[in-house]
Write a protein that holds these residues in place. Structure first.
Motif, PDB file in Angstrom:
ATOM      1  N   VAL A 194      54.575  29.793  35.552  1.00 19.45           N
ATOM      2  CA  VAL A 194      53.357  29.478  36.284  1.00 19.45           C
ATOM      3  C   VAL A 194      53.279  30.431  37.469  1.00 19.45           C
ATOM      4  O   VAL A 194      54.290  30.689  38.124  1.00 19.45           O
ATOM      5  N   ASP A 195      52.092  30.943  37.749  1.00 14.57           N
ATOM      6  CA  ASP A 195      51.889  31.757  38.946  1.00 14.57           C
ATOM      7  C   ASP A 195      50.430  31.656  39.355  1.00 14.57           C
ATOM      8  O   ASP A 195      49.603  31.127  38.612  1.00 14.57           O
ATOM      9  N   SER A 196      50.126  32.137  40.537  1.00 12.09           N
ATOM     10  CA  SER A 196      48.768  32.001  41.049  1.00 12.09           C
ATOM     11  C   SER A 196      48.405  33.186  41.936  1.00 12.09           C
ATOM     12  O   SER A 196      49.273  33.940  42.373  1.00 12.09           O
ATOM     13  N   ALA A 197      47.103  33.316  42.169  1.00 14.90           N
ATOM     14  CA  ALA A 197      46.592  34.369  43.045  1.00 14.90           C
ATOM     15  C   ALA A 197      45.209  33.959  43.527  1.00 14.90           C
ATOM     16  O   ALA A 197      44.559  33.101  42.930  1.00 14.90           O
ATOM     17  N   ILE A 198      44.783  34.577  44.600  1.00 13.24           N
ATOM     18  CA  ILE A 198      43.410  34.421  45.070  1.00 13.24           C
ATOM     19  C   ILE A 198      42.670  35.665  44.619  1.00 13.24           C
ATOM     20  O   ILE A 198      43.095  36.790  44.881  1.00 13.24           O
ATOM     21  N   VAL A 199      41.568  35.447  43.872  1.00 14.73           N
ATOM     22  CA  VAL A 199      40.792  36.562  43.334  1.00 14.73           C
ATOM     23  C   VAL A 199      39.359  36.502  43.847  1.00 14.73           C
ATOM     24  O   VAL A 199      38.860  35.433  44.196  1.00 14.73           O
ATOM     25  N   GLN A 200      38.724  37.658  43.882  1.00 17.36           N
ATOM     26  CA  GLN A 200      37.336  37.728  44.351  1.00 17.36           C
ATOM     27  C   GLN A 200      36.399  37.950  43.173  1.00 17.36           C
ATOM     28  O   GLN A 200      36.588  38.874  42.373  1.00 17.36           O
ATOM     29  N   ILE A 201      35.391  37.099  43.067  1.00 20.38           N
ATOM     30  CA  ILE A 201      34.367  37.238  42.037  1.00 20.38           C
ATOM     31  C   ILE A 201      33.146  37.900  42.676  1.00 20.38           C
ATOM     32  O   ILE A 201      32.663  37.448  43.714  1.00 20.38           O
ATOM     33  N   LEU A 202      32.674  38.976  42.034  1.00 21.37           N
ATOM     34  CA  LEU A 202      31.525  39.722  42.549  1.00 21.37           C
ATOM     35  C   LEU A 202      30.330  39.695  41.598  1.00 21.37           C
ATOM     36  O   LEU A 202      29.228  40.056  41.997  1.00 21.37           O
TER      37      LEU A 202
END
Length: 74
Positions: free
Chosen positions: A45-53
């Motif tokens: 399991v892992d996670s990240a903060i991503v930006q949707i454009l």
């Protein structure tokens, strides 16, 4: 909608060792592990903060081999 999102992913297989699991969200590699090399079945399991454009969350397994997604939390 566009903005920043916390994305948490899980991949893996408890019985098969023929996979290189890779999961990307919006071009950001979140998870990358090779079950074949470890010889150990299981999950990561892992996670990240991503930006949707573009108004859409894009998740892919590009670069992976036989990736098995368990879940995706947004």
């Amino acid at each position: 909608p566009n903005g920043y999102y916390y994305v948490k992913v899980s991949a893996g297989d408890p019985q098969n060792f023929d996979s290189h699991h890779i999961l990307n969200a919006e071009g950001v590699k979140i998870l990358d592990f090779n079950q074949e090399a470890t010889g150990v079945g299981g999950f990561k399991v892992d996670s990240a903060i991503v930006q949707i454009l573009d108004g859409k969350l894009t998740i892919d397994a590009l670069g992976g081999i036989n990736t098995k997604i368990n879940y995706i939390w947004i």
